[in-house]
Design an enzyme around this catalytic site. Structure first.
Site, PDB file in Angstrom:
ATOM      1  N   LYS A  21       0.840  -1.208   0.000  1.00 30.83           N
ATOM      2  CA  LYS A  21       0.000   0.000   0.000  1.00 30.83           C
ATOM      3  C   LYS A  21       0.874   1.257   0.000  1.00 30.83           C
ATOM      4  CE  LYS A  21      -3.503   2.305   2.871  1.00 30.83           C
ATOM      5  NZ  LYS A  21      -2.666   3.417   3.383  1.00 30.83           N
TER       6      LYS A  21
ATOM      7  N   SER B 227      -2.390   4.851  -3.110  1.00 28.50           N
ATOM      8  CA  SER B 227      -2.760   5.548  -1.881  1.00 28.50           C
ATOM      9  C   SER B 227      -1.722   6.591  -1.498  1.00 28.50           C
ATOM     10  CB  SER B 227      -2.894   4.538  -0.726  1.00 28.50           C
ATOM     11  OG  SER B 227      -3.141   5.190   0.507  1.00 28.50           O
TER      12      SER B 227
ATOM     13  N   HIS C 197      -1.953   7.704   1.646  1.00 30.67           N
ATOM     14  CA  HIS C 197      -2.186   7.579   3.097  1.00 30.67           C
ATOM     15  C   HIS C 197      -3.231   8.587   3.572  1.00 30.67           C
ATOM     16  CE1 HIS C 197      -0.658   5.300   6.561  1.00 30.67           C
ATOM     17  NE2 HIS C 197      -0.919   6.362   7.299  1.00 30.67           N
TER      18      HIS C 197
ATOM     19  N   ARG D  39      -2.172  12.148   4.727  1.00 31.82           N
ATOM     20  CA  ARG D  39      -1.701  12.352   6.090  1.00 31.82           C
ATOM     21  C   ARG D  39      -0.185  12.289   6.252  1.00 31.82           C
ATOM     22  NH1 ARG D  39      -5.154  11.832  10.063  1.00 31.82           N
ATOM     23  NH2 ARG D  39      -3.842  10.540  11.383  1.00 31.82           N
TER      24      ARG D  39
ATOM     25  N   GLY E 299      -8.739   6.754  -0.960  1.00 32.02           N
ATOM     26  CA  GLY E 299      -8.594   8.201  -1.049  1.00 32.02           C
ATOM     27  C   GLY E 299      -9.840   8.916  -1.529  1.00 32.02           C
ATOM     28  N   GLY E 300     -10.664   9.390  -0.599  1.00 28.58           N
ATOM     29  CA  GLY E 300     -11.817  10.220  -0.948  1.00 28.58           C
ATOM     30  C   GLY E 300     -13.049   9.471  -1.387  1.00 28.58           C
TER      31      GLY E 300
ATOM     32  N   ARG F  85     -16.431   7.961  -0.977  1.00 28.27           N
ATOM     33  CA  ARG F  85     -17.479   8.211   0.009  1.00 28.27           C
ATOM     34  C   ARG F  85     -18.778   7.465  -0.269  1.00 28.27           C
ATOM     35  NH1 ARG F  85     -13.475   9.465   2.045  1.00 28.27           N
ATOM     36  NH2 ARG F  85     -12.782  11.527   2.747  1.00 28.27           N
TER      37      ARG F  85
ATOM     38  N   GLY G  96     -11.674   4.223   4.114  1.00 26.65           N
ATOM     39  CA  GLY G  96     -11.169   4.478   5.448  1.00 26.65           C
ATOM     40  C   GLY G  96     -12.094   5.290   6.324  1.00 26.65           C
ATOM     41  N   ARG G  97     -12.058   6.608   6.173  1.00 32.45           N
ATOM     42  CA  ARG G  97     -12.768   7.485   7.112  1.00 32.45           C
ATOM     43  C   ARG G  97     -14.257   7.172   7.256  1.00 32.45           C
ATOM     44  NH1 ARG G  97      -8.736  10.855   4.818  1.00 32.45           N
ATOM     45  NH2 ARG G  97      -7.448  11.947   6.372  1.00 32.45           N
TER      46      ARG G  97
END
Length: 340
Positions: free
Chosen positions: A213, A235, A237, A240, A269-270, A272, A291-292
């Site tokens: 990754k 990616s 990250h 970050r 990455g982004g 949603r 992720g988020r």
């Protein structure tokens, strides 16, 4: 999902605002936390690169009940989605849920949804301990990611992760820029192709697969093939570790052109919603990592929250497939992207 997000906003106060649009603007520079490094340009570029992709709407077809199942890294998945490896809920997300609760929610929720979750690594040790325990609890159905530690720690953690019964391991080499770990006396660093080959050969000797990754250029994607990686993750990250990188959606086509068919291509990455998943597949990915949004769902609703997020995401993906004339995942090609 609205209730789950509201609960997460309450629990993550001071660490994540759970914005209506998670675009990195309100949390710029909040690292540790959920934000992007410094100006958060890399985080914001991930969002903007995806937003610039437009889709061709097609409705003169028979794809009214599409099938979003796929096989990635030998896993039969209900949809081409994997939970990204994220740990450290105590200092990145406020600590309202424990590391164990968080890892259980992500890995267990992913398994229940017919996909797979990754678990993270870091300092203190309870981060990887909780992640590994969650994989064990789910009969090895999870992917441990190990950071690119210096010294003996890296191999030691791979050996520990092996005991979970997992069939795939990952390394987030993009974590090499986390200076906070070096400040804690636990340095991480880039890895040479030979170092990676030695590690990947070891993993293959275990009859397991390896994900690398943190690939952002075609030349390093080719190196990943050369050293024997089974998959890469395009990616940065989550924006970050290095400010001012391009968005992953912007570099994905070049990477895919260089190595498609030689290994599995993942991207994060982004991402949603389901339309974002479809965009990334059309740009050349075999599957995406998220992720988020999954972190927010896990904090706000534990495993139930994660399952609800996946259900929402799957519904959105299926709708996008119908509206682009895509009966199967294989039908999601550059033809769905508007190039006018």
């Amino acid at each position: 999902m609205k209730e789950i997000k509201e609960k997460a906003r309450e629990l993550m106060k001071g660490f994540c605002r759970v914005c209506k649009v998670c675009d990195g603007k309100a949390c710029a520079g909040e690292v540790p936390g959920m934000g992007g490094l410094n100006t958060a340009a890399s985080f914001k570029n991930n969002i903007e690169a995806l937003a610039q992709i437009r889709l061709n709407m097609r409705l003169l077809h028979a794809a009214s009940e599409p099938d979003c199942r796929c096989t990635v890294l030998g896993y039969d998945l209900a949809m081409p989605v994997i939970a990204a490896p994220i740990g450290g809920v105590s200092f990145n997300m406020g600590g309202a849920v424990s590391e164990e609760e968080y890892a259980d929610a992500v890995v267990g929720g992913s398994k229940a949804a017919g996909v797979i979750g990754c678990v993270g690594d870091g300092v203190p040790p309870f981060i990887h301990e909780a992640g590994n325990a969650a994989v064990v609890k789910n009969d090895g159905h999870g992917i441990p990611f190990i950071k690119p530690w210096e010294g003996d720690e890296m191999l030691e953690k791979f050996e520990v992760a092996r005991k979970t019964g997992c069939s795939t391991f990952g390394m987030d080499v993009d974590a090499a820029g986390l200076i906070t770990l070096r400040q804690m006396g636990r340095p991480v660093s880039p890895k040479s192709p030979q170092e990676l080959k030695n590690l990947i050969d070891l993993v293959h000797d275990w009859d397991a697969k390896f994900i690398l990754k943190g690939i952002m250029t075609p030349d390093e994607a080719k190196l990943a093939v050369e050293v024997g990686a089974d998959a890469i993750v395009v990616s940065n990250h989550g924006g970050r570790v290095l400010d001012h990188t391009p968005g992953t959606a912007a570099v994905l086509p070049g990477v895919a052109q260089a190595v498609s068919g030689k290994l599995d291509i993942l991207v994060d990455g982004g991402i949603r919603d389901g339309a974002d998943v479809l965009k990334m597949l059309a740009l050349g990915a075999d599957a995406v990592m998220i992720g988020r949004p999954i972190s927010v769902a896990a904090v706000g609703g534990l495993q139930d929250g994660v399952e609800k997020y996946y259900a929402t995401l799957k519904g959105q993906l299926l709708q996008a497939m119908v509206l682009t004339g895509s009966q199967t995942i294989a039908d999601i090609t550059p033809r769905v992207i508007f190039n006018g």
